[in-house]
Write a protein that holds these residues in place. Structure first.
Motif, PDB file in Angstrom:
ATOM      1  N   GLN A 163       0.844  -1.207   0.000  1.00  0.00           N
ATOM      2  CA  GLN A 163       0.000   0.000   0.000  1.00  0.00           C
ATOM      3  C   GLN A 163       0.872   1.248   0.000  1.00  0.00           C
ATOM      4  O   GLN A 163       0.602   2.207  -0.721  1.00  0.00           O
ATOM      5  CB  GLN A 163      -0.883   0.015   1.252  1.00  0.00           C
ATOM      6  CG  GLN A 163      -2.341  -0.204   0.950  1.00  0.00           C
ATOM      7  CD  GLN A 163      -3.159  -0.356   2.210  1.00  0.00           C
ATOM      8  OE1 GLN A 163      -2.730   0.040   3.305  1.00  0.00           O
ATOM      9  NE2 GLN A 163      -4.325  -0.932   2.071  1.00  0.00           N
ATOM     10  N   ASN A 164       1.890   1.221   0.860  1.00  0.00           N
ATOM     11  CA  ASN A 164       2.867   2.300   0.834  1.00  0.00           C
ATOM     12  C   ASN A 164       3.993   1.869  -0.106  1.00  0.00           C
ATOM     13  O   ASN A 164       4.948   1.224   0.296  1.00  0.00           O
ATOM     14  CB  ASN A 164       3.400   2.551   2.250  1.00  0.00           C
ATOM     15  CG  ASN A 164       4.353   3.720   2.295  1.00  0.00           C
ATOM     16  OD1 ASN A 164       4.844   4.166   1.256  1.00  0.00           O
ATOM     17  ND2 ASN A 164       4.633   4.211   3.493  1.00  0.00           N
ATOM     18  N   LYS A 165       3.839   2.219  -1.365  1.00  0.00           N
ATOM     19  CA  LYS A 165       4.766   1.743  -2.387  1.00  0.00           C
ATOM     20  C   LYS A 165       6.197   2.218  -2.117  1.00  0.00           C
ATOM     21  O   LYS A 165       7.158   1.475  -2.319  1.00  0.00           O
ATOM     22  CB  LYS A 165       4.299   2.204  -3.771  1.00  0.00           C
ATOM     23  CG  LYS A 165       5.115   1.624  -4.903  1.00  0.00           C
ATOM     24  CD  LYS A 165       4.525   1.960  -6.256  1.00  0.00           C
ATOM     25  CE  LYS A 165       5.573   1.887  -7.349  1.00  0.00           C
ATOM     26  NZ  LYS A 165       5.097   2.386  -8.638  1.00  0.00           N
ATOM     27  N   SER A 166       6.335   3.440  -1.596  1.00  0.00           N
ATOM     28  CA  SER A 166       7.709   3.926  -1.381  1.00  0.00           C
ATOM     29  C   SER A 166       8.422   3.132  -0.290  1.00  0.00           C
ATOM     30  O   SER A 166       9.633   2.953  -0.337  1.00  0.00           O
ATOM     31  CB  SER A 166       7.736   5.437  -1.113  1.00  0.00           C
ATOM     32  OG  SER A 166       6.920   5.739  -0.018  1.00  0.00           O
ATOM     33  N   LEU A 167       7.651   2.619   0.643  1.00  0.00           N
ATOM     34  CA  LEU A 167       8.269   1.768   1.671  1.00  0.00           C
ATOM     35  C   LEU A 167       8.777   0.466   1.034  1.00  0.00           C
ATOM     36  O   LEU A 167       9.874  -0.012   1.329  1.00  0.00           O
ATOM     37  CB  LEU A 167       7.252   1.478   2.784  1.00  0.00           C
ATOM     38  CG  LEU A 167       7.732   0.591   3.929  1.00  0.00           C
ATOM     39  CD1 LEU A 167       8.927   1.198   4.647  1.00  0.00           C
ATOM     40  CD2 LEU A 167       6.600   0.316   4.918  1.00  0.00           C
ATOM     41  N   CYS A 168       7.971  -0.113   0.152  1.00  0.00           N
ATOM     42  CA  CYS A 168       8.386  -1.335  -0.549  1.00  0.00           C
ATOM     43  C   CYS A 168       9.624  -1.077  -1.409  1.00  0.00           C
ATOM     44  O   CYS A 168      10.553  -1.881  -1.429  1.00  0.00           O
ATOM     45  CB  CYS A 168       7.256  -1.855  -1.435  1.00  0.00           C
ATOM     46  SG  CYS A 168       6.145  -2.937  -0.560  1.00  0.00           S
ATOM     47  N   ILE A 169       9.592   0.036  -2.117  1.00  0.00           N
ATOM     48  CA  ILE A 169      10.741   0.373  -2.965  1.00  0.00           C
ATOM     49  C   ILE A 169      11.986   0.521  -2.107  1.00  0.00           C
ATOM     50  O   ILE A 169      13.058   0.024  -2.455  1.00  0.00           O
ATOM     51  CB  ILE A 169      10.470   1.670  -3.781  1.00  0.00           C
ATOM     52  CG1 ILE A 169       9.381   1.393  -4.809  1.00  0.00           C
ATOM     53  CG2 ILE A 169      11.743   2.179  -4.452  1.00  0.00           C
ATOM     54  CD1 ILE A 169       9.018   2.576  -5.693  1.00  0.00           C
ATOM     55  N   GLU A 170      11.797   1.150  -0.954  1.00  0.00           N
ATOM     56  CA  GLU A 170      12.929   1.342  -0.054  1.00  0.00           C
ATOM     57  C   GLU A 170      13.515  -0.008   0.397  1.00  0.00           C
ATOM     58  O   GLU A 170      14.713  -0.223   0.374  1.00  0.00           O
ATOM     59  CB  GLU A 170      12.438   2.141   1.158  1.00  0.00           C
ATOM     60  CG  GLU A 170      13.510   2.649   2.084  1.00  0.00           C
ATOM     61  CD  GLU A 170      12.876   3.390   3.266  1.00  0.00           C
ATOM     62  OE1 GLU A 170      12.126   4.366   3.013  1.00  0.00           O
ATOM     63  OE2 GLU A 170      13.101   2.974   4.409  1.00  0.00           O
ATOM     64  N   LYS A 171      12.630  -0.929   0.760  1.00  0.00           N
ATOM     65  CA  LYS A 171      13.114  -2.225   1.238  1.00  0.00           C
ATOM     66  C   LYS A 171      13.810  -3.022   0.153  1.00  0.00           C
ATOM     67  O   LYS A 171      14.723  -3.799   0.409  1.00  0.00           O
ATOM     68  CB  LYS A 171      11.957  -3.036   1.827  1.00  0.00           C
ATOM     69  CG  LYS A 171      11.529  -2.549   3.201  1.00  0.00           C
ATOM     70  CD  LYS A 171      10.534  -3.498   3.833  1.00  0.00           C
ATOM     71  CE  LYS A 171      10.046  -3.000   5.179  1.00  0.00           C
ATOM     72  NZ  LYS A 171      11.067  -3.165   6.234  1.00  0.00           N
TER      73      LYS A 171
HETATM   74  C1  LIG Z   1       5.541   5.335   3.540  1.00  0.00           C
HETATM   75  O1  LIG Z   1       6.882   4.916   3.684  1.00  0.00           O
HETATM   76  C2  LIG Z   1       7.802   5.991   3.694  1.00  0.00           C
HETATM   77  C3  LIG Z   1       9.209   5.418   3.601  1.00  0.00           C
HETATM   78  O2  LIG Z   1       9.488   4.495   4.598  1.00  0.00           O
HETATM   79  C4  LIG Z   1       7.557   6.804   4.958  1.00  0.00           C
HETATM   80  O3  LIG Z   1       8.486   7.877   5.034  1.00  0.00           O
HETATM   81  C5  LIG Z   1       6.124   7.334   4.910  1.00  0.00           C
HETATM   82  O4  LIG Z   1       5.823   8.012   6.126  1.00  0.00           O
HETATM   83  C6  LIG Z   1       5.118   6.212   4.700  1.00  0.00           C
HETATM   84  N1  LIG Z   1       3.799   6.783   4.403  1.00  0.00           N
HETATM   85  C7  LIG Z   1       2.713   6.405   5.063  1.00  0.00           C
HETATM   86  C8  LIG Z   1       1.432   7.066   4.602  1.00  0.00           C
HETATM   87  O5  LIG Z   1       2.695   5.591   5.951  1.00  0.00           O
END
Ligand SMILES: *[C@@H]1O[C@H](CO)[C@@H](O)[C@H](O)[C@H]1NC(C)=O
Ligand SMILES: *[C@@H]1O[C@H](CO)[C@@H](O)[C@H](O)[C@H]1NC(C)=O
Length: 362
Positions: A163-171
């Protein structure tokens, strides 16, 4: 030409003919090649869509295959299976299986059935594709991030389908190249080195070092074994256990240039090690292709990578000798390993389809 090595018969011509036939069928019947090996080629010729010429091609593939197995298989024999695509590969009757399935408690069998048509089609696809996970690959899938990417992250289920794509990309970022880092037939001659104790019976070291790329597995050491296993090391394929000890694994190659290929998922511990140790070697995740139930181990995955990157592939240290008593490793006490006979039969099939060359001791 090399002592201790058995040359496979020139079989590629036949298997290419068959491959062509399989693709032709796919076109004329209007289904994709992928479907062909799900439903099985057998269904097609049972419904009389194969000409006599096609049947002859299949028959000749099979009879050539049987000859190849008996000439090169150190006692293995191939027999006709239920249809033209199927064969069974049988060990000599006096082979004593030692490996027990931990679930059923049953000893490994002496006869294995394979589908040659399926194998040719699957492996020819591997030969024309990249087997490394890339960002491009995930982006190109219909719902790549939601349906697939999280599966390649340890405890990915907790990421709510990215759902939080940037978190997945980060991992994934430390192990996810934008595009494929290798292309089909980039290397001419490759050697895949297994861990069998048989390697100590022949000094293959110098020969192994002549390859353009050498692929090793898990914690296989080089130091102290150079005369047997060589010292060149281009790639190392890691299962889950080895990947967790990434810091130890990078010590195995003195030059610290091995490319590490991880079979399973990326792990926070691994990310931390890559950043903090730091680990300078490139680390990638392998794509997961499916080969059914046959020989699932690290060896087959290594072969998959090699065939997707190299023109020719020779395998060392995957043998189970005819007097097989126990699966041993060249660098440690006897280990259980898993399905050694099944694996050996599978690699014999691959050799006789002209895909690989197996190196044996005598
Ligand atoms: C999504 O992940 C990013 C990177 O880890 C983080 O900075 C951000 O707060 C997260 N966004 C949400 C909506 O949880
Ligand atoms: C191999 O891949 C290339 C590029 O993706 C494609 O154009 C070609 O048709 C493929 N060949 C086969 C036999 O699948």
């Amino acid at each position: 030409s090399c002592p201790g090595k058995i040359e496979a018969e020139g079989f590629t011509g036949e298997s290419m003919k068959l491959l062509h036939l399989i693709f032709l069928l796919a076109l004329t019947t209007g289904i994709s090649a992928v479907l062909i090996y799900i439903i099985g080629v057998s269904n097609l010729y049972e419904s009389n869509r194969l000409s006599n010429g096609d049947l002859e091609a299949l028959q000749s593939l099979q009879s050539g295959f049987k000859k190849c197995v008996s000439a090169n298989g150190l006692g293995l024999q191939a027999a006709t299976g239920r249809d033209y695509c199927k064969v069974s590969i049988n060990f000599p009757k006096d082979t004593v299986p030692k490996w027990k399935d931990p679930k059923s408690g049953e000893l490994e069998g002496l006869s294995y059935e394979f589908d040659l048509c399926e194998a040719v089609a699957t492996w020819e696809q591997v030969r024309n594709s990249s087997t490394i996970l890339t960002k491009e690959y995930i982006d190109a899938l219909p719902n790549g991030w939601e349906d697939y990417a999280w599966r390649r992250i340890n405890k990915g289920i907790q990421l709510n389908r990215c759902q939080n794509k940037s978190l997945c990309i980060e991992k994934l970022s430390l192990v996810l190249p934008e595009t494929a880092p290798y292309f089909p037939r980039q290397f001419e001659r490759c050697a895949v080195i297994g861990n069998s104790g048989d390697l100590l019976k022949t000094k293959f070291g110098k020969e192994i070092d002549t390859y353009d790329a050498v692929l090793r597995e898990n914690g296989a050491p080089i130091q102290n074994y150079k005369e047997y296993v060589g010292e060149k090391s281009t790639f190392r394929l890691l299962n889950r256990g080895s990947a967790k000890a990434l810091d130890k694994v990078v010590e195995l190659d003195e030059k610290k240039q091995e490319v590490l290929l991880v079979k399973t998922t990326i792990h926070d511990i691994m990310n931390k090690m890559i950043r903090e140790v730091p680990i300078k070697n490139p680390v990638y995740l392998m794509l997961g292709a499916s080969f059914g139930s046959a020989a699932k181990g690290t060896g087959l995955k290594a072969l998959e990578f090699a065939l997707s990157t190299c023109d020719s592939v020779d395998m060392y240290g995957f043998t189970v000798d005819p007097g097989y008593k126990e699966w041993t490793r060249y660098f440690s006490e006897s280990r259980q390993g898993h399905t050694p006979l099944h694996g050996r039969a599978y690699y014999q099939m691959m050799e006789c389809l002209g895909e690989i060359l197996l190196a044996f001791w005598f």
